[in-house]
Scaffold this active site. Sequence first.
Site: not given
Length: 140
Positions: A16-17
């Site tokens: 994810d980020q």
Amino acid sequence: MLITETDIEVRYAETDQMGVVHHSNYIIWCELGRTNLIKKLGFDYSDLEKEGILSPVININLDYKAPAHYGETVRLLTWIDHYDGLRVVYGYEIRNEDNKLCATGKSSHVCVRKDSFRPISIKKHLPIWHDEYEKHKKKD
């Protein structure tokens, strides 16, 4: 009991980020571990499929302990946790580069005929596989 080790470089697309591996990727990694274990036993899934046999997952359970991150190489340990001639349960342990436990789990499988999806006995229809699974499964 045979335990295989599979090293996996965490790819950016798996995170994810925050750079944390998305939980769904652990299931894909388990498949890599199963495939590696089966190859170490001298077999290949594609040979089963040529014979009209598939080995679907009928259950999978993973417990997440700590995150793996982008840029790490994780180590996946895989073994035959249980085998009874019909059903195979594989065990998994995933650790990061610091040997910290990231996840543990098990997946259950049966072999089925591709045309009917009816379960078959590994012991009866795949005796060479059966012998190797008996030899290398976890001892109770």
